[in-house]
Design a protein around this motif. Structure first.
Motif, PDB file in Angstrom:
ATOM      1  N   ASP A  72       7.780 -10.284   8.053  1.00  0.00           N
ATOM      2  CA  ASP A  72       7.627  -9.487   6.901  1.00  0.00           C
ATOM      3  C   ASP A  72       7.279  -8.324   6.310  1.00  0.00           C
ATOM      4  OD1 ASP A  72       8.385 -10.340   4.091  1.00  0.00           O
ATOM      5  OD2 ASP A  72       7.094 -11.638   3.705  1.00  0.00           O
ATOM      6  N   SER A  73       7.681  -8.076   4.587  1.00  0.00           N
ATOM      7  CA  SER A  73       6.732  -7.097   3.494  1.00  0.00           C
ATOM      8  C   SER A  73       7.120  -7.317   2.549  1.00  0.00           C
ATOM      9  CB  SER A  73       8.436  -5.608   4.318  1.00  0.00           C
ATOM     10  OG  SER A  73       9.279  -6.067   3.909  1.00  0.00           O
ATOM     11  N   VAL A  74       6.472  -6.275   1.690  1.00  0.00           N
ATOM     12  CA  VAL A  74       6.300  -6.623   1.042  1.00  0.00           C
ATOM     13  C   VAL A  74       6.511  -5.049  -0.344  1.00  0.00           C
ATOM     14  CG1 VAL A  74       4.820  -8.639  -0.213  1.00  0.00           C
ATOM     15  CG2 VAL A  74       3.987  -6.882   0.573  1.00  0.00           C
ATOM     16  N   LEU A  75       6.355  -4.821  -1.399  1.00  0.00           N
ATOM     17  CA  LEU A  75       6.563  -3.963  -2.132  1.00  0.00           C
ATOM     18  C   LEU A  75       5.011  -4.105  -2.921  1.00  0.00           C
ATOM     19  CD1 LEU A  75      10.041  -3.522  -3.094  1.00  0.00           C
ATOM     20  CD2 LEU A  75       8.997  -3.048  -1.454  1.00  0.00           C
ATOM     21  N   LEU A  76       4.837  -2.448  -3.347  1.00  0.00           N
ATOM     22  CA  LEU A  76       3.602  -2.296  -4.194  1.00  0.00           C
ATOM     23  C   LEU A  76       4.078  -1.248  -5.362  1.00  0.00           C
ATOM     24  CD1 LEU A  76       1.969  -2.879  -1.172  1.00  0.00           C
ATOM     25  CD2 LEU A  76       0.258  -2.987  -2.277  1.00  0.00           C
ATOM     26  N   LEU A  77       3.232  -1.100  -6.139  1.00  0.00           N
ATOM     27  CA  LEU A  77       3.769  -0.362  -7.264  1.00  0.00           C
ATOM     28  C   LEU A  77       2.417  -0.376  -8.209  1.00  0.00           C
ATOM     29  CD1 LEU A  77       6.203   0.856  -8.703  1.00  0.00           C
ATOM     30  CD2 LEU A  77       6.614  -0.650 -10.609  1.00  0.00           C
ATOM     31  N   GLY A  78       2.362   1.080  -8.576  1.00  0.00           N
ATOM     32  CA  GLY A  78       1.025   1.740  -9.293  1.00  0.00           C
ATOM     33  C   GLY A  78      -0.394   1.549  -8.846  1.00  0.00           C
ATOM     34  N   ILE A  79      -0.790   0.558  -7.875  1.00  0.00           N
ATOM     35  CA  ILE A  79      -1.929   0.974  -6.927  1.00  0.00           C
ATOM     36  C   ILE A  79      -1.654  -0.113  -5.065  1.00  0.00           C
ATOM     37  CG2 ILE A  79      -4.297  -0.452  -6.779  1.00  0.00           C
ATOM     38  CD1 ILE A  79      -4.296  -0.028  -9.706  1.00  0.00           C
ATOM     39  N   ALA A  80      -1.817   1.109  -4.667  1.00  0.00           N
ATOM     40  CA  ALA A  80      -1.994   0.731  -2.938  1.00  0.00           C
ATOM     41  C   ALA A  80      -3.756   0.281  -3.050  1.00  0.00           C
ATOM     42  CB  ALA A  80      -1.149   1.037  -2.376  1.00  0.00           C
ATOM     43  N   PRO A  81      -3.851  -0.902  -1.609  1.00  0.00           N
ATOM     44  CA  PRO A  81      -5.093  -0.585  -1.507  1.00  0.00           C
ATOM     45  C   PRO A  81      -5.411   0.646  -0.065  1.00  0.00           C
ATOM     46  CG  PRO A  81      -3.884  -1.989   0.276  1.00  0.00           C
ATOM     47  CD  PRO A  81      -3.111  -1.875  -0.965  1.00  0.00           C
ATOM     48  N   GLN A  82      -7.108   1.117   0.260  1.00  0.00           N
ATOM     49  CA  GLN A  82      -6.882   3.103   0.244  1.00  0.00           C
ATOM     50  C   GLN A  82      -7.278   2.355   1.951  1.00  0.00           C
ATOM     51  OE1 GLN A  82     -11.312   3.053  -0.990  1.00  0.00           O
ATOM     52  NE2 GLN A  82      -9.660   4.260  -2.952  1.00  0.00           N
ATOM     53  N   ARG A  83      -7.551   1.411   1.980  1.00  0.00           N
ATOM     54  CA  ARG A  83      -7.516   0.743   3.275  1.00  0.00           C
ATOM     55  C   ARG A  83      -6.818  -0.245   4.323  1.00  0.00           C
ATOM     56  NH1 ARG A  83      -9.808  -2.639   7.088  1.00  0.00           N
ATOM     57  NH2 ARG A  83     -11.052  -3.115   4.915  1.00  0.00           N
ATOM     58  N   VAL A  84      -5.248  -0.516   4.970  1.00  0.00           N
ATOM     59  CA  VAL A  84      -5.051  -2.026   5.275  1.00  0.00           C
ATOM     60  C   VAL A  84      -5.365  -1.825   6.670  1.00  0.00           C
ATOM     61  CG1 VAL A  84      -3.240  -1.371   3.861  1.00  0.00           C
ATOM     62  CG2 VAL A  84      -3.004  -0.762   5.889  1.00  0.00           C
ATOM     63  N   PRO A  85      -5.553  -3.254   7.067  1.00  0.00           N
ATOM     64  CA  PRO A  85      -6.157  -4.072   8.730  1.00  0.00           C
ATOM     65  C   PRO A  85      -4.976  -3.064   9.761  1.00  0.00           C
ATOM     66  CG  PRO A  85      -5.106  -6.039   7.565  1.00  0.00           C
ATOM     67  CD  PRO A  85      -5.051  -5.258   6.346  1.00  0.00           C
ATOM     68  N   GLY A  86      -5.198  -3.414  10.791  1.00  0.00           N
ATOM     69  CA  GLY A  86      -4.471  -2.849  11.786  1.00  0.00           C
ATOM     70  C   GLY A  86      -3.633  -3.696  11.928  1.00  0.00           C
ATOM     71  N   GLY A  87      -2.176  -3.879  12.323  1.00  0.00           N
ATOM     72  CA  GLY A  87      -1.257  -4.510  12.459  1.00  0.00           C
ATOM     73  C   GLY A  87      -0.430  -4.312  11.402  1.00  0.00           C
ATOM     74  N   TRP A  88      -0.893  -3.411  10.370  1.00  0.00           N
ATOM     75  CA  TRP A  88       0.226  -3.249   9.238  1.00  0.00           C
ATOM     76  C   TRP A  88       0.229  -2.298   9.011  1.00  0.00           C
ATOM     77  CZ3 TRP A  88       0.939  -7.471   5.408  1.00  0.00           C
ATOM     78  CH2 TRP A  88       0.023  -8.533   5.735  1.00  0.00           C
ATOM     79  N   GLN A  89       1.533  -1.871   8.148  1.00  0.00           N
ATOM     80  CA  GLN A  89       2.396  -0.741   7.823  1.00  0.00           C
ATOM     81  C   GLN A  89       2.622  -0.189   6.170  1.00  0.00           C
ATOM     82  OE1 GLN A  89       6.172   0.599   9.933  1.00  0.00           O
ATOM     83  NE2 GLN A  89       6.066   3.383   9.315  1.00  0.00           N
ATOM     84  N   LEU A  90       1.320   0.868   5.941  1.00  0.00           N
ATOM     85  CA  LEU A  90       1.821   0.946   4.577  1.00  0.00           C
ATOM     86  C   LEU A  90       2.391   2.272   4.608  1.00  0.00           C
ATOM     87  CD1 LEU A  90       0.546   0.131   1.797  1.00  0.00           C
ATOM     88  CD2 LEU A  90      -0.916   1.847   1.373  1.00  0.00           C
ATOM     89  N   GLU A  91       4.409   2.065   3.984  1.00  0.00           N
ATOM     90  CA  GLU A  91       4.971   3.547   3.478  1.00  0.00           C
ATOM     91  C   GLU A  91       5.038   3.683   2.379  1.00  0.00           C
ATOM     92  OE1 GLU A  91       8.981   4.664   4.691  1.00  0.00           O
ATOM     93  OE2 GLU A  91       8.918   2.833   5.241  1.00  0.00           O
ATOM     94  N   ALA A  92       4.438   4.993   1.972  1.00  0.00           N
ATOM     95  CA  ALA A  92       4.635   5.745   0.382  1.00  0.00           C
ATOM     96  C   ALA A  92       6.294   5.661   0.626  1.00  0.00           C
ATOM     97  CB  ALA A  92       3.653   6.593   0.474  1.00  0.00           C
ATOM     98  N   PHE A  93       6.811   5.398  -0.846  1.00  0.00           N
ATOM     99  CA  PHE A  93       7.875   6.095  -1.343  1.00  0.00           C
ATOM    100  C   PHE A  93       8.230   7.178  -2.307  1.00  0.00           C
ATOM    101  CE2 PHE A  93       8.977   1.205  -0.810  1.00  0.00           C
ATOM    102  CZ  PHE A  93       9.940   1.579   1.212  1.00  0.00           C
TER     103      PHE A  93
END
Length: 239
Positions: A72-93
């Motif tokens: 699954d995927s979610v969207l974040l706005l304004g603030i994102a975590p500095q670090r995400v655990p392994g197995g997760w992909q944080l992509e900046a738009f």
């Protein structure tokens, strides 16, 4: 339907929460809907694919595992975590333009505006699927009031409320069916909702992609101001 016109005095403190809109809304206006683990909260998937964190330094590993299903995927706005655990992909738009409005707007003449209800749900889902296929979910309409213009038996244009706090409301899902572009429907709806929110004592704001130059120009022309560019991310969990 939409509230009568009134002028509300605003102060800078009313913008509190706009820098972290998803988290702020889930702590206030939509707190009853929030699925929360510590410093991480999200909307139920049938309402919106939005997740917020209290601050960039929040510990998110266990919370993300509990709140976001595999693949699954979610969207974040304004603030994102500095670090995400392994197995997760944080992509900046690309950043979005965040724009509030503090004064009543001119409402141009046009067709009748009606409040949309569950009876209009299928029409709303069909229209938003053309414009916002990833953001509008089956129960998004329950997040606030939605309004629309029908022409020839079809939902030609719509607008609604989504995020918010005790002092703010986000104008959202502002869209026009391609067959009805150029008739001023989006401008009419935006002005009417904006004025109604001002009359209620709420600070209206909206978000728009800087690539959507037509919409950006419209909002600037009618009276919305640029507050800031705000970060926008997708966070995906692998299987």
């Amino acid at each position: 339907m939409l509230d009568s016109l009134a002028v509300t005095c605003f102060h800078p403190g009313m913008e509190a929460g706009l820098d972290n809109p998803f988290w702020s809304s889930l702590q206030t206006r939509h707190r009853a809907l929030a699925l929360q683990q510590g410093d991480v909260a999200r909307y139920p998937p049938e309402f919106a694919p939005f997740l917020g964190v209290a601050d960039a330094g929040a510990e998110v590993d266990d919370a993300l595992a509990a709140l976001v299903a595999p693949d699954d995927s979610v969207l974040l706005l304004g603030i994102a975590p500095q670090r995400v655990p392994g197995g997760w992909q944080l992509e900046a738009f690309a950043d979005l333009a965040q724009m509030p409005c503090t004064r009543p707007l001119e409402v141009i003449d046009g067709p009748e505006v009606i409040e949309l209800s569950g009876a209009h749900r299928e029409d709303v889902l069909a229209l938003t699927a053309l414009v916002y296929p990833h953001y509008f979910r089956p129960r998004t309409m329950e997040l606030g009031r939605y309004f629309g213009i029908y022409q020839d038996g079809r939902l030609a244009a719509m607008i609604g409320e989504r995020l918010g706090t005790g002092t703010t409301r986000e104008a959202s899902a502002i869209c026009t069916h391609p067959d009805f572009n150029g008739r001023g429907y989006a401008r009419r709806l935006t002005a009417m909702l904006t004025n109604g929110l001002l009359a209620r004592g709420h600070l209206p704001f909206l978000h728009v992609s800087r690539e959507n130059r037509r919409a950006l120009r419209l909002y600037e022309q009618i009276g919305y101001r640029h507050r800031r560019d705000i970060g926008f991310w997708s966070l995906r969990r692998a299987r």
